[in-house]
Design a protein around this motif. Structure first.
Motif, short mmCIF file in Angstrom:
data_model
loop_
_atom_site.label_atom_id
_atom_site.label_comp_id
_atom_site.label_asym_id
_atom_site.label_seq_id
_atom_site.Cartn_x
_atom_site.Cartn_y
_atom_site.Cartn_z
N ALA A 78 0.48 -8.20 2.53
CA ALA A 78 0.42 -7.98 3.98
C ALA A 78 1.74 -7.41 4.50
O ALA A 78 1.75 -6.58 5.43
CB ALA A 78 0.09 -9.29 4.68
N ALA A 81 1.67 -3.83 3.91
CA ALA A 81 0.69 -3.21 4.81
C ALA A 81 1.31 -2.97 6.18
O ALA A 81 1.18 -1.89 6.78
CB ALA A 81 -0.55 -4.08 4.92
N TRP A 93 -7.79 -2.14 3.71
CA TRP A 93 -7.85 -3.46 3.08
C TRP A 93 -9.09 -3.57 2.20
O TRP A 93 -10.16 -3.12 2.56
CB TRP A 93 -7.87 -4.57 4.15
CG TRP A 93 -6.47 -4.91 4.59
CD1 TRP A 93 -5.78 -4.35 5.62
CD2 TRP A 93 -5.62 -5.87 3.98
NE1 TRP A 93 -4.52 -4.90 5.71
CE2 TRP A 93 -4.40 -5.85 4.72
CE3 TRP A 93 -5.74 -6.76 2.91
CZ2 TRP A 93 -3.32 -6.67 4.38
CZ3 TRP A 93 -4.67 -7.58 2.60
CH2 TRP A 93 -3.46 -7.53 3.33
N GLY A 104 -7.22 -10.35 -2.20
CA GLY A 104 -7.15 -9.32 -1.17
C GLY A 104 -6.11 -8.26 -1.53
O GLY A 104 -5.05 -8.57 -2.06
N ILE A 106 -4.56 -3.97 -0.68
CA ILE A 106 -4.54 -2.78 0.18
C ILE A 106 -4.52 -1.52 -0.69
O ILE A 106 -4.04 -1.54 -1.82
CB ILE A 106 -3.32 -2.75 1.13
CG1 ILE A 106 -2.00 -2.80 0.34
CG2 ILE A 106 -3.39 -3.88 2.13
CD1 ILE A 106 -0.76 -2.53 1.19
#
Lengths: 313, 313, 313, 313
Positions: A78, A81, A93, A104, A106
């Protein structure tokens, strides 16, 4: 604290014939198929613990979907990101599990068109009982994977119309360290050899013949134990009617190599051994100039492997 | 013209559990099963053309049935038979085909109890199409036989209560050439290393601890490509829970080795590499004395492999 | 930010005969002598850039002076010193240059008596022109160092009367990561295999037979390219009348090894190859229990190398 | 009884710069200089017992003086001479000692211009004490000859404007056995791979591009231990600025190779490993046709090594 990238994780390739590509990467090369979903197979090498270092997805034509890198900590995804979005970059994402085994992630484009993925978490599934090594420090008994059985993913080589720009962006934004670089006689940068993990080259960025060439992957390399294994791999390819692109030793990285290409997709694999570790916390990049190694000295280090045969994104 | 022996052909072993012994010599070691009849399996290595270099017969207990040698010409078998019978020896004829793939043969006992077989003709069956190498100069694609895949039978080591007498008989009557020998400090002969083929050691005859020991086979050796393969074989054995007897280099013959034993029968196989050729038409035997190599220098060359664990006829 | 240790740097050994020990480590093993001062010689391997990974000092008897570790940054040395002094430990400062090529350093005792040195800076002298490799990514042309020419220092194995306590202190105070450990059937810890660099084992701490045994070094390991090199090293030792302690493969670390000892000092060197990298940022230690590998499976992994022959500080 | 040839003995090369050629074949390759007379140096490999397997004579330009073969018995030399003279061939006697270490010999021309020498006796001088191996079954300690140290001469490859005629003459008159041969699509013979010793290829005869090409030697091959040694040799050549002609595996003979050429004379050496023995007394030649192995399968087996760079007599 700045987010960091820990290492090369995997490469996601597209192939026009998944079954044939699996016959190559699984049966001939000796990677393990960990999971197969609709249209995609996930593979890892016998000494790898993470879910996959290679995925193959059936598509209309051969291509590269993305190159996956693991961050030092899950929350770094994150953080990256946020930085990228602040600069106006497109960041997509990917939900946990959309790529099998992966948390998770990106995806975004590095100049000039290379699709990178950053993720922080990856499952480490146990090998099936009948394939489990008796040694607790490896997953698979490698003696069932033919005479070669690559150990682990080692590095990627990508080609770019402006390789220097691409490399500098990756150094500046992602924090990769330069291990070696090579300058042509006209002063231009031919190749930059970078390390995300900090202890060995895991990404080579090489200048395309033309500035307009599309971003491309020249090869993905897997490590084997010794030069003997390169000849074993050569033997395996010949017995399986897979053309061999060459065997020899690079000057840069000192890696010894054997190249072959998946007959179905044209993706090239390098079997690689003999490169070095840079445990030195203050490594100074090795600077090569064009005349340091001539063709005659080591004719395979540059040009020996047909650079036109590479696959674009 | 005197009849001549051309080379070591095969060894015929007995095992209390044929299936388990086949699991070892076939699956773990990587020999090819060429034919299986009632109670006997015939195996050869991937670079062998002749029908078999090893046979395994189910029996009440482990044992050696015979050691097979090929004569230079088929008619030499009868010539040897005639000579032996003239001396009052027992000679048994074995009809063509009684041993699968083999022409007419004789069996007899060499002092002090070693059962030899001489034959002149052996079938050279084609490998099954799906196992055939693409190279016309070998039968099998060895890349399907695990990471080791021994190339060919190399030599036998036999133990005897009067090893010198046994060796001298074989030199005199069968014409084997002495490549090397080893004398103890008391002047007695510990071992004689002979060649039937004339270009390398294929028979080692070693003195037992006691004169009354039965004639026995210590190991049968198969050649592999390199020292790396010895470690590969070590790995295969560990993964298959087969105890390893040792890895190292011999002084005599300079052969590098790895020893393991069939769990079912106790028969020992040596994986062997690195020994030399004697193409010299006037080779002079290499004479070793007890102090030429001490235990400290090369602790495994003598005594390092448990000599008591050998199998009698 | 916490101070960090980057990697194993060197080991400082004492020998009763410096010239003879140099004949071993220099000529026979193939390390390079970088500098020799009054009473001390400094050596490095052909692929090392730093001034030394081994020093030999003449002394009344064999011993270990200290084990040197490089910190991530030069200023971390003082930070560690402050922490240790806060706990009442004895910390000795070593001036820059007192150990040739090295910046300011501290020395202190780790439980139970191991002498560690931390330094942040080390010179990287150029190889002499006539010894310089043509490849810019290594200092020396290794083809002049005999058939082995170890690449770089790999790890140390130390023995301790309370190995668990020693290991836990090093984990807690110095931040080393546990890669593998081995517990005996009674639940006690036999060995802990640690990483200062974070990507491979560089320190093994093993339990002595008796709690009262002095802290000792069992061996220092240097990496070679392949299993073939282990046999080459075996050959070199035999030709130079250096006793070989064994050759084989460890279960823990999967490292393949050959051991020999300096005839003059008794210090043992391991030639090592085949161990793995842990680039995983979330490595979970591999936990072995006593029955995971029995003596029969891999007789050399424990006890195969005479553990009594080790050298104390 | 017909006279017989036992084996390839040596090749006598001419060089425009003896000192530089000795720097190559002695220092770089690792052969031993046994004797040097006015204008000629005699060399052998570390595992050879005979006086020389290579001689280098200073001359105006590079060339081949002769190829030497040892007869099975000394008296076979005269028997061959008589036969050749009966056919009206020119036979030149060479007195014992005229070629250092060698007994009486004859020289003559094989079609189409290859100069052969037959000799029966060759001295086996002891290695100097400081170079003697501790093993009694080899002359030299090879660990002082760099990382490669070829073991022994293995084979020669010669080129001829009518290779079939040349091969047939050698089969018929000298009794060499055909191990393998290769026919082009038009039915013509491209190469014949012969054995004088009877157990392995020691002479390859290959068709020149033009019928009028002079008889020439393409390379002399020396055996090394393993594929790893080929990469070691590659490394040695690079460090010594000797151009490498290629590394790979042949289909014919299955030999793995690395080629380099003496910078002073242009004579090419092949480092060779992995070929097979034909101990079979009834070996049937392996027949290759042009499409059995295509360029794509094993691009180096034919044409990969610049065939124009060969040296004439």
């Amino acid at each position: 604290m700045s987010p960091e990238i820990a290492r090369l994780g995997h490469v996601a390739l597209e192939t026009p014939d998944l079954d044939e590509s699996l016959a190559f990467f699984g049966d001939t090369v000796g990677l393990e198929v960990v999971e197969r979903t609709e249209g995609t197979a996930y593979l890892r090498a016998v000494e790898e613990w993470d879910h996959h270092s290679l995925s193959l997805t059936e598509a209309d034509e051969s291509g590269i979907d993305h190159i996956g890198w693991q961050t030092e900590e899950p929350e770094h995804v994150a953080a990256f990101a946020e930085t990228f979005e602040d600069r106006g970059m497109d960041v997509t994402w990917v939900e946990a599990g959309a790529e099998a085994g992966q948390g998770g992630a990106i995806r975004f484009e590095v100049p000039n068109g290379h699709r990178f993925e950053l993720y922080g978490e990856m499952a480490k599934p146990d090998a099936p009982a009948e394939r489990r090594s008796r040694l607790k420090n490896r997953q698979y008994d490698p003696t069932d994977n033919g005479p070669v059985a690559p150990n682990r993913i080692d590095h990627l080589q990508i080609w770019d119309g402006d390789a220097l720009q691409c490399a500098e962006w990756i150094q500046d934004e992602l924090g990769y360290q330069v291990q070696e670089y090579y300058d042509l006689a006209d002063g231009s940068r031919w190749g930059t050899f970078l390390s995300a993990c900090g202890v060995k080259i895991d990404l080579a960025i090489v200048q395309s013949e033309n500035e307009d060439d599309d971003a491309a992957v020249h090869h993905v390399a897997y490590e084997v134990d010794s030069a003997n294994d390169l000849f074993e791999a050569h033997n395996v390819m010949n017995e399986n009617r897979v053309p061999v692109d060459g065997i020899g030793q690079h000057g840069i990285s000192r890696g010894e190599f054997m190249y072959a290409r998946d007959p179905a997709s044209g993706h090239r694999i390098e079997f690689n051994t003999g490169s070095y570790l840079t445990l030195d916390p203050h490594w100074e990049p090795v600077a090569w100039e064009e005349n340091d190694i001539s063709d005659g000295d080591d004719h395979q280090w540059i040009g020996g492997i047909d650079s036109l045969k590479r696959v674009t994104y």
